[in-house]
Design a protein around this motif. Structure first.
Motif, PDB file in Angstrom:
ATOM      1  N   PRO A 261       0.814  -1.229   0.000  1.00  0.00           N
ATOM      2  CA  PRO A 261       0.000   0.000   0.000  1.00  0.00           C
ATOM      3  C   PRO A 261       0.843   1.273   0.000  1.00  0.00           C
ATOM      4  N   THR A 262       1.954   1.280   0.762  1.00  0.00           N
ATOM      5  CA  THR A 262       2.781   2.496   0.833  1.00  0.00           C
ATOM      6  C   THR A 262       3.494   2.741  -0.486  1.00  0.00           C
ATOM      7  N   ALA A 263       4.025   1.663  -1.110  1.00  0.00           N
ATOM      8  CA  ALA A 263       4.730   1.840  -2.374  1.00  0.00           C
ATOM      9  C   ALA A 263       3.780   2.308  -3.471  1.00  0.00           C
ATOM     10  N   GLU A 264       2.541   1.823  -3.457  1.00  0.00           N
ATOM     11  CA  GLU A 264       1.574   2.257  -4.467  1.00  0.00           C
ATOM     12  C   GLU A 264       1.227   3.727  -4.318  1.00  0.00           C
ATOM     13  N   LYS A 265       1.277   4.248  -3.094  1.00  0.00           N
ATOM     14  CA  LYS A 265       1.006   5.678  -2.892  1.00  0.00           C
ATOM     15  C   LYS A 265       2.095   6.547  -3.514  1.00  0.00           C
ATOM     16  N   HIS A 266       3.320   6.012  -3.619  1.00  0.00           N
ATOM     17  CA  HIS A 266       4.437   6.785  -4.179  1.00  0.00           C
ATOM     18  C   HIS A 266       4.601   6.560  -5.674  1.00  0.00           C
ATOM     19  N   CYS A 267       3.772   5.727  -6.287  1.00  0.00           N
ATOM     20  CA  CYS A 267       3.905   5.456  -7.719  1.00  0.00           C
ATOM     21  C   CYS A 267       3.586   6.700  -8.539  1.00  0.00           C
ATOM     22  N   VAL A 268       4.387   6.932  -9.564  1.00  0.00           N
ATOM     23  CA  VAL A 268       4.154   8.066 -10.460  1.00  0.00           C
ATOM     24  C   VAL A 268       3.755   7.601 -11.858  1.00  0.00           C
ATOM     25  N   ASP A 269       3.901   6.291 -12.148  1.00  0.00           N
ATOM     26  CA  ASP A 269       3.536   5.761 -13.457  1.00  0.00           C
ATOM     27  C   ASP A 269       2.948   4.367 -13.255  1.00  0.00           C
ATOM     28  N   PRO A 270       1.649   4.216 -13.374  1.00  0.00           N
ATOM     29  CA  PRO A 270       1.015   2.912 -13.145  1.00  0.00           C
ATOM     30  C   PRO A 270       1.487   1.829 -14.120  1.00  0.00           C
ATOM     31  N   GLU A 271       2.055   2.242 -15.246  1.00  0.00           N
ATOM     32  CA  GLU A 271       2.503   1.268 -16.238  1.00  0.00           C
ATOM     33  C   GLU A 271       3.859   0.657 -15.871  1.00  0.00           C
ATOM     34  N   LYS A 272       4.558   1.280 -14.944  1.00  0.00           N
ATOM     35  CA  LYS A 272       5.887   0.795 -14.557  1.00  0.00           C
ATOM     36  C   LYS A 272       5.790  -0.017 -13.270  1.00  0.00           C
ATOM     37  N   PRO A 273       6.577  -1.094 -13.156  1.00  0.00           N
ATOM     38  CA  PRO A 273       6.497  -1.949 -11.961  1.00  0.00           C
ATOM     39  C   PRO A 273       7.197  -1.327 -10.765  1.00  0.00           C
ATOM     40  N   ILE A 274       6.892  -1.869  -9.605  1.00  0.00           N
ATOM     41  CA  ILE A 274       7.590  -1.510  -8.369  1.00  0.00           C
ATOM     42  C   ILE A 274       8.701  -2.533  -8.148  1.00  0.00           C
ATOM     43  N   VAL A 275       9.895  -2.052  -7.829  1.00  0.00           N
ATOM     44  CA  VAL A 275      11.062  -2.920  -7.643  1.00  0.00           C
ATOM     45  C   VAL A 275      11.486  -2.852  -6.179  1.00  0.00           C
ATOM     46  N   LEU A 276      11.576  -4.010  -5.531  1.00  0.00           N
ATOM     47  CA  LEU A 276      12.030  -4.101  -4.148  1.00  0.00           C
ATOM     48  C   LEU A 276      13.313  -4.929  -4.117  1.00  0.00           C
ATOM     49  N   THR A 277      14.378  -4.336  -3.633  1.00  0.00           N
ATOM     50  CA  THR A 277      15.669  -5.024  -3.530  1.00  0.00           C
ATOM     51  C   THR A 277      15.903  -5.417  -2.077  1.00  0.00           C
ATOM     52  N   VAL A 278      16.175  -6.698  -1.854  1.00  0.00           N
ATOM     53  CA  VAL A 278      16.342  -7.223  -0.500  1.00  0.00           C
ATOM     54  C   VAL A 278      17.561  -8.142  -0.470  1.00  0.00           C
ATOM     55  N   ASP A 279      17.970  -8.530   0.744  1.00  0.00           N
ATOM     56  CA  ASP A 279      19.030  -9.527   0.866  1.00  0.00           C
ATOM     57  C   ASP A 279      18.432 -10.929   0.700  1.00  0.00           C
ATOM     58  N   GLY A 280      19.275 -11.932   0.759  1.00  0.00           N
ATOM     59  CA  GLY A 280      18.826 -13.281   0.453  1.00  0.00           C
ATOM     60  C   GLY A 280      18.296 -14.070   1.626  1.00  0.00           C
ATOM     61  N   HIS A 281      17.784 -13.415   2.670  1.00  0.00           N
ATOM     62  CA  HIS A 281      17.224 -14.145   3.809  1.00  0.00           C
ATOM     63  C   HIS A 281      16.010 -14.957   3.358  1.00  0.00           C
ATOM     64  N   SER A 282      15.845 -16.109   3.963  1.00  0.00           N
ATOM     65  CA  SER A 282      14.768 -17.010   3.530  1.00  0.00           C
ATOM     66  C   SER A 282      13.385 -16.386   3.690  1.00  0.00           C
ATOM     67  N   SER A 283      13.215 -15.517   4.687  1.00  0.00           N
ATOM     68  CA  SER A 283      11.904 -14.888   4.886  1.00  0.00           C
ATOM     69  C   SER A 283      11.549 -13.935   3.749  1.00  0.00           C
ATOM     70  N   HIS A 284      12.566 -13.443   3.023  1.00  0.00           N
ATOM     71  CA  HIS A 284      12.314 -12.528   1.907  1.00  0.00           C
ATOM     72  C   HIS A 284      12.020 -13.268   0.610  1.00  0.00           C
ATOM     73  N   GLU A 285      12.374 -14.554   0.556  1.00  0.00           N
ATOM     74  CA  GLU A 285      12.221 -15.309  -0.680  1.00  0.00           C
ATOM     75  C   GLU A 285      11.184 -16.422  -0.563  1.00  0.00           C
ATOM     76  N   GLN A 286      10.347 -16.340   0.434  1.00  0.00           N
ATOM     77  CA  GLN A 286       9.334 -17.379   0.630  1.00  0.00           C
ATOM     78  C   GLN A 286       8.251 -17.292  -0.443  1.00  0.00           C
ATOM     79  N   ARG A 287       7.558 -18.405  -0.643  1.00  0.00           N
ATOM     80  CA  ARG A 287       6.536 -18.476  -1.691  1.00  0.00           C
ATOM     81  C   ARG A 287       5.391 -17.495  -1.461  1.00  0.00           C
TER      82      ARG A 287
END
Length: 544
Positions: A261-287
Motif C-alpha cells: 500500500p505504501t509503495a503504491e502511494k508513491h507510484c508516479v507511473d502505473p505502467e511501470k512496476p515496483i522494484v524491491l531489492t532485499v538480501d537473500g534471507h529465507s523470509s524474503h524469498e518465501q513463496r
C-alpha cells in the motif's frame, strides 16, 4: 646396400659413401626405427607429454639411491643430462612453472581452483566460470538491474525500494559513541554510567532511490504491547515474536499490509512496476511473498550473498548513521533518569529517526552504484578476501593437513659430532681405514659399514657407490622435511681422501643443495596453496 639394409646397421651407416641428403634421410629413418622398436628419442618437454614425468622420476630415483649419478638417471629415463642436472640443482623450473610470474594464478592456485570445481561437481552444484570471481557476481547483479531498467524504458526512482532489518538494543548497545568527557586529573580510574539492557528490538526500514522512507515497522519480543496511538502516522506497525527477530509470518504480513500500500502511494507511473531489492534471507524469498509480489506487480531483486555490506544502501549509508545517535540518546535518557524499556522504546527511537534524511538516502544509493546506475563503482580491492578471516568448512582432499608456520627444526648434530670424533681416533690407529668421515643417515648404514669389513676386497671396491647411495638417502630425508646440519671435515681429513672420494663429496654437496632448493619450493607451494584455499573457502561460503 639398400636404405633398409643401412637402417638395420645404424653403426656403419656413417661410413657408407652416400650423398649428404641421403645421409640425413637415412638418419631420420634410423630414429624412426628406434622409436618404433620401443627406444624413444630425447624429445623436448613441449612435444613429449611424458617428458616432465620422466624428469621427476629421475630426480626421485637419484634422491632414493636408485641411480648412482645424474648421468645414469638421465640415460635410464632418456632425458637430457644438462636439463636433469639443472633441475637437481634448482637452476631451472619445470615448463609449467617457468612462466608462473606472468600468469594470473600460480600453479598452486590453479590446482586449488580445480579441486574446488571437482568438489562442487560431486555435490551436484557445479561452478559456472562466471562465478569464479566475486566481481563477476556483482557485475551480474548490476547487469540485471540495467536490463530491468531497459526492459521497462527507465523505471522511475520513486518505484525503486530497498528493505532491510536492523536490530537495536534498548540500552543503546556497547559500541562507543566517540564523545569526550571531563574527569579529574587525580582520578586514575574513569567511569561513566551506561545501560546494561541488551534486549533486542528489530526495526524494518524501507527507503527509495528518490529519497523517500516508509514509516518503520517494529518487532518486539512476546509480551505486553506498548501504547503508540500518538504515533499512528509515524509508525508502520508493531509485531511480536519469541526472540524479537522477524520470521516468515511477520515478513509476509509486512509486505502485504505495509509495503504494497505504501509503495503504491508513491507510484508516479502505473505502467511501470515496483522494484524491491532485499538480501537473500529465507523470509524474503518465501513463496507467500513471491505470490503476493506477482499479484501486485512487484519485482523482487535479491542482492548477491555476502555483498550487502557493500551494495545495500541501508547497510552502507543509513544504519550506521542511526546507531551512534541512538547510543547517545540512550545515554542521555539514562542520565536524565529515564529507563528505556518495551513501553517507551518506539517513542525514543522515533525521537532520533529524523537523522534519515532524503539527502542521506540518495547519497547511499549513489555510493552503492544502484542509482544512478554505476557499473564501475567498485574496484578489485573491494573484492579482495579479508586478511583476518577464520571459518570451518568442507575442504578438498588436496588441502594440506599441516602447514608449518616457522622454519622446520633441524635435528641435533651431537651424535654426528661424536661419530666424527670417533672417526678421528680410528684414523690415528689405522691410516688405511676407509670409513667415510660423513655421518651415516641412520643406524642401518652403520651396521652395513661394520659388515662390509668382513667381506672380500672385491666387495670393498664396490663399497664406494654404496657410500654415494648413503649420501643420497640423506638427501631424501632433506626433501621429506628433515634438514641436517652439514658436517665440515678438518684439513687433515680432507687431505687423506683420494681424488675420487673428493669428487663424490663434491657431487654430494651439489645434490644436497638441489634438495634444499626443492624443499624451499615445496614449502613455498604449500604456503601458496594455503592462501589460495582461504580465498576459495571464503568464496565457497559466499555461494552457500
Amino acid at each position: 646396400m639398400s636404405l633398409a639394409d643401412m637402417c638395420r646397421d645404424g653403426v656403419s651407416i656413417l661410413h657408407t659413401p652416400v650423398p649428404t641428403g641421403a645421409v640425413l634421410l637415412v638418419m631420420g629413418l634410423v630414429r624412426i626405427r628406434k622409436s618404433i622398436s620401443g627406444r624413444r628419442g630425447k624429445l623436448r618437454a613441449s612435444s613429449d607429454p611424458t617428458y616432465e614425468s620422466r624428469i621427476q622420476a629421475a630426480i626421485q630415483g637419484i634422491a632414493n639411491g636408485l641411480y648412482k649419478s645424474i648421468a645414469a638417471a638421465a640415460k635410464e629415463q632418456n632425458v637430457s643430462h644438462q636439463t636433469l642436472s639443472d633441475r637437481c640443482l634448482g637452476v631451472h623450473k619445470p615448463r609449467r612453472l617457468a612462466q608462473e610470474s606472468r600468469q594470473l594464478l600460480s600453479a598452486a592456485q590453479e590446482e586449488t581452483v580445480v579441486d574446488w570445481c571437482n568438489l562442487a561437481s560431486t555435490s551436484a552444484t557445479p561452478i559456472h566460470p562466471a562465478k569464479l570471481r566475486a566481481s563477476d557476481t556483482i557485475g551480474e547483479f548490476f547487469e540485471m538491474q540495467k536490463k530491468l531498467d531497459d526492459n521497462y524504458n527507465k523505471i522511475p526512482p520513486e518505484h525503486h525500494w530497498n528493505m532491510d532489518e536492523k536490530g537495536n538494543q534498548m540500552g543503546g548497545g556497547r559500541k562507543n559513541t566517540g564523545m569526550k568527557f571531563i574527569f579529574s586529573a587525580e582520578d586514575s580510574d574513569c567511569y561513566r554510567v551506561h545501560s546494561d539492557n541488551l534486549e533486542l528490538v528489530t526495526i524494518i526500514e524501507c527507503v527509495s532511490t528518490a529519497g523517500a522512507k516508509m514509516p518503520p515497522w517494529f518487532v518486539l519480543s512476546e509480551g505486553p504491547a506498548p501504547d503508540i496511538r500518538d504515533l499512528k502516522d509515524k509508525v508502520g506497525g508493531v509485531s511480536f515474536s519469541p526472540t524479537g527477530w522477524t520470521d516468515h509470518e511477520i515478513a509476509d504480513y509486512w509486505f502485504r499490509n505495509h509495503f504494497v500500500p505504501t509503495a503504491e502511494k508513491h507510484c508516479v507511473d502505473p505502467e511501470k512496476p515496483i522494484v524491491l531489492t532485499v538480501d537473500g534471507h529465507s523470509s524474503h524469498e518465501q513463496r507467500a511473498i513471491q505470490r503476493a509480489a506477482y499479484d501486485n506487480g512487484v519485482i523482487i531483486h535479491a542482492f548477491p550473498s555476502k555483498t550487502t555490506h557493500k551494495i545495500q544502501p541501508l547497510d552502507v549509508g543509513m544504519f550506521s548513521s542511526v546507531q551512534r545517535p541512538w547510543t547517545k540518546h540512550c545515554d542521555k535518557c539514562l542520565a536524565d533518569g529515564v529507563e528505556i524499556d518495551r513501553y517507551n522504546f518506539i517513542h525514543e527511537y522515533m525521537a532520533i529517526h529524523h537523522v534519515i534524511t532524503p539527502e542521506l538516502v540518495q547519497k547511499a544509493f549513489k555510493k552503492t552504484g544502484i542509482y544512478p546506475l554505476n557499473l564501475s563503482v567498485f574496484t578489485d580491492k573491494d573484492f579482495a578476501p579479508s586478511l583476518v578471516y577464520q571459518t570451518t568448512t568442507h575442504l578438498p582432499p588436496s588441502y594440506p593437513a599441516d602447514i608449518p608456520s616457522s622454519p622446520m627444526a633441524a635435528p641435533s648434530d651431537v651424535d654426528e659430532v661424536d661419530k666424527l670424533m670417533r672417526l678421528d681416533d680410528s684414523e690415528e690407529e689405522d691410516s688405511e681405514d676407509d670409513t667415510d668421515f660423513f655421518p651415516m643417515a641412520d643406524d642401518e648404514h652403520d651396521l652395513d659399514s661394520e659388515s662390509s669389513d668382513s667381506e672380500s676386497e672385491e666387495e670393498e671396491e664396490d663399497a664406494q657407490p654404496s657410500r654415494n647411495d648413503t649420501r643420497i638417502t640423506r638427501s631424501t630425508s632433506l626433501v621429506s622435511g628433515s634438514i641436517p646440519h652439514p658436517v665440515i671435515p678438518t684439513y687433515n681429513q680432507a687431505m687423506m681422501l683420494t681424488k675420487e672420494e673428493l669428487w663424490y663429496e663434491l657431487q654430494h654437496m651439489y645434490e644436497q643443495n638441489g634438495a634444499l632448493v626443492q624443499t624451499t619450493q615445496i614449502l613455498t607451494a604449500q604456503l601458496d596453496a594455503t592462501n589460495a584455499h582461504c580465498t576459495m573457502a571464503q568464496r565457497a561460503l559466499a555461494q552457500s
